[in-house]
Each structure stands twice: as structure tokens, then as C-alpha cells.
Scaffold this motif. Structure first.
Motif, mmCIF file in Angstrom:
data_model
loop_
_atom_site.group_PDB
_atom_site.id
_atom_site.type_symbol
_atom_site.label_atom_id
_atom_site.label_comp_id
_atom_site.label_asym_id
_atom_site.label_seq_id
_atom_site.Cartn_x
_atom_site.Cartn_y
_atom_site.Cartn_z
ATOM 1 N N ILE A 84 0.961 -1.155 0.098
ATOM 2 C CA ILE A 84 -0.020 -0.006 0.057
ATOM 3 C C ILE A 84 0.851 1.212 -0.029
ATOM 4 O O ILE A 84 0.568 2.111 -0.703
ATOM 5 C CB ILE A 84 -0.981 0.231 1.173
ATOM 6 C CG1 ILE A 84 -1.968 -1.267 1.134
ATOM 7 C CG2 ILE A 84 -1.608 1.248 1.420
ATOM 8 C CD1 ILE A 84 -2.762 -1.326 2.217
ATOM 9 N N ILE A 85 2.072 1.331 0.716
ATOM 10 C CA ILE A 85 2.862 2.604 0.844
ATOM 11 C C ILE A 85 3.424 2.670 -0.559
ATOM 12 O O ILE A 85 3.327 3.909 -0.947
ATOM 13 C CB ILE A 85 4.024 2.257 1.979
ATOM 14 C CG1 ILE A 85 3.230 2.284 3.356
ATOM 15 C CG2 ILE A 85 4.993 3.287 1.797
ATOM 16 C CD1 ILE A 85 4.056 1.954 4.567
ATOM 17 N N LEU A 98 2.427 1.642 -3.505
ATOM 18 C CA LEU A 98 1.346 2.068 -4.536
ATOM 19 C C LEU A 98 0.939 3.396 -4.377
ATOM 20 O O LEU A 98 0.662 3.918 -5.193
ATOM 21 C CB LEU A 98 0.271 1.032 -4.459
ATOM 22 C CG LEU A 98 0.547 -0.411 -4.831
ATOM 23 C CD1 LEU A 98 -0.446 -1.505 -4.643
ATOM 24 C CD2 LEU A 98 0.813 -0.479 -6.569
ATOM 25 N N VAL A 99 0.724 3.895 -3.185
ATOM 26 C CA VAL A 99 0.208 5.245 -2.882
ATOM 27 C C VAL A 99 1.480 6.223 -3.456
ATOM 28 O O VAL A 99 1.011 7.276 -3.822
ATOM 29 C CB VAL A 99 -0.210 5.418 -1.440
ATOM 30 C CG1 VAL A 99 -0.253 6.869 -1.172
ATOM 31 C CG2 VAL A 99 -1.417 4.747 -1.235
ATOM 32 N N LEU A 100 2.665 5.995 -3.110
ATOM 33 C CA LEU A 100 3.728 6.922 -3.564
ATOM 34 C C LEU A 100 3.870 6.716 -5.105
ATOM 35 O O LEU A 100 4.134 7.670 -5.647
ATOM 36 C CB LEU A 100 5.058 6.328 -2.889
ATOM 37 C CG LEU A 100 5.250 6.762 -1.248
ATOM 38 C CD1 LEU A 100 6.353 6.074 -1.140
ATOM 39 C CD2 LEU A 100 5.202 8.096 -1.349
ATOM 40 N N GLN A 147 1.360 6.583 -7.162
ATOM 41 C CA GLN A 147 0.288 7.199 -7.814
ATOM 42 C C GLN A 147 0.566 8.712 -8.275
ATOM 43 O O GLN A 147 1.062 9.329 -7.272
ATOM 44 C CB GLN A 147 -0.991 6.849 -7.091
ATOM 45 C CG GLN A 147 -1.641 5.233 -7.230
ATOM 46 C CD GLN A 147 -2.950 5.299 -6.185
ATOM 47 O OE1 GLN A 147 -3.429 6.273 -5.915
ATOM 48 N NE2 GLN A 147 -2.886 4.016 -6.077
ATOM 49 N N GLY A 186 -0.185 12.541 -7.993
ATOM 50 C CA GLY A 186 -0.776 13.448 -7.078
ATOM 51 C C GLY A 186 -0.634 14.842 -7.752
ATOM 52 O O GLY A 186 -0.595 14.934 -8.950
ATOM 53 N N SER A 240 -4.870 2.084 -8.984
ATOM 54 C CA SER A 240 -5.903 2.250 -8.066
ATOM 55 C C SER A 240 -6.360 0.672 -7.877
ATOM 56 O O SER A 240 -6.764 0.615 -6.792
ATOM 57 C CB SER A 240 -6.888 2.912 -8.922
ATOM 58 O OG SER A 240 -6.643 4.326 -9.257
ATOM 59 N N THR A 268 -4.031 -0.948 -5.365
ATOM 60 C CA THR A 268 -4.133 -0.352 -4.151
ATOM 61 C C THR A 268 -5.421 -0.972 -3.340
ATOM 62 O O THR A 268 -5.382 -1.343 -2.205
ATOM 63 C CB THR A 268 -3.998 1.059 -4.101
ATOM 64 O OG1 THR A 268 -3.059 1.508 -4.703
ATOM 65 C CG2 THR A 268 -4.130 1.770 -2.855
ATOM 66 N N ALA A 311 -5.391 -3.039 0.024
ATOM 67 C CA ALA A 311 -5.995 -2.650 1.331
ATOM 68 C C ALA A 311 -7.125 -3.644 1.636
ATOM 69 O O ALA A 311 -7.419 -4.048 2.534
ATOM 70 C CB ALA A 311 -6.950 -1.434 0.906
#
Length: 121
Positions: free
Chosen positions: A19-20, A22-24, A26, A28, A56, A59, A63
Motif C-alpha cells: 500500500i505504501i 502503490l500510494v507513492l 500514484q 498526485g 488504483s 491499491t 487494502a
């Protein structure tokens, strides 16, 4: 049962790291790590839909795995708990110390009359 808890812990740690990352990756509003992969090469690296849809969905899957492993750890911890024998207060001894004697202030007796002890105004 310990093997299931170990597997759940490993899944939780790996999904948290996923998650960390994949969020980084994406996109922004500012310039972040996703700008390096989301530019013109997104059609060839992540398919025709681009990186937003792939990241998305990845992620969301990570999650879901994270929440399922958290629930598994909660259920497993509930079943492995030792029976409670009275809690924290069950280990406290019942002996109490005797209360100390109250100390009385010494009373001074003087031969002066009460009128002499008063402060003049």
C-alpha cells in the motif's frame, strides 16, 4: 493455529508495504514519484488504460488483503487468549498498613489576657 497467525502477520506486513509503495507511485497534485512512471511511458508499462487504473486497483486489492489479515489476527488473538483469573487487581495483596495517629498541635497557654493579644487598629 499459530501457523495461521504467522501467515496473517506476514500478509499484513507485505500488504502494508505494498500500500505504501502503490500510494507513492500514484499521481498526485505535486511532483512525486508517480510522475516518473506516469508520463509518456504509461501506455507501454501499464497497458493502454495508463497507470491510474492499474495502481488504483492494485491499491484496492492490497487494502482488502490488509483488512482481511487484520480481522484474522483479531479473531486469532481472541481464541488464543488465556483465561482471565481476576485481572490486575486479582494479584494485589489484601494487607493494608494501619493508619497513622493524628498529630495534635501543641497548645500554648499564656497568662496574658485576650485583649493584650489583639493587634491594635
Amino acid at each position: 493455529m499459530n501457523y495461521i497467525l504467522t501467515i496473517a502477520i506476514v500478509l499484513q506486513v507485505l500488504s502494508a508495504l505494498a500500500i505504501i509503495v502503490l500510494v507513492l507511485l500514484q499521481h498526485g497534485k505535486g511532483a512525486d514519484l508517480g510522475a516518473a512512471f506516469g508520463g509518456g511511458a504509461s501506455g507501454s508499462l501499464f497497458g493502454a488504460s495508463g497507470s491510474a487504473n492499474f495502481l488504483s486497483r492494485s491499491t484496492a486489492v492490497a487494502a482488502t488483503i490488509f483488512f482481511c489479515s487484520t480481522l484474522a489476527l483479531t479473531v486469532g488473538a481472541k481464541h488464543n487468549r488465556a483465561p482471565v483469573s481476576g485481572g490486575v487487581l486479582g494479584t494485589v495483596s489484601e494487607t493494608t498498613a494501619p493508619a497513622p495517629e493524628p498529630v495534635k498541635a501543641p497548645v500554648e497557654k499564656s497568662s496574658e489576657s485576650p485583649a493584650q493579644n489583639q493587634i491594635p487598629r
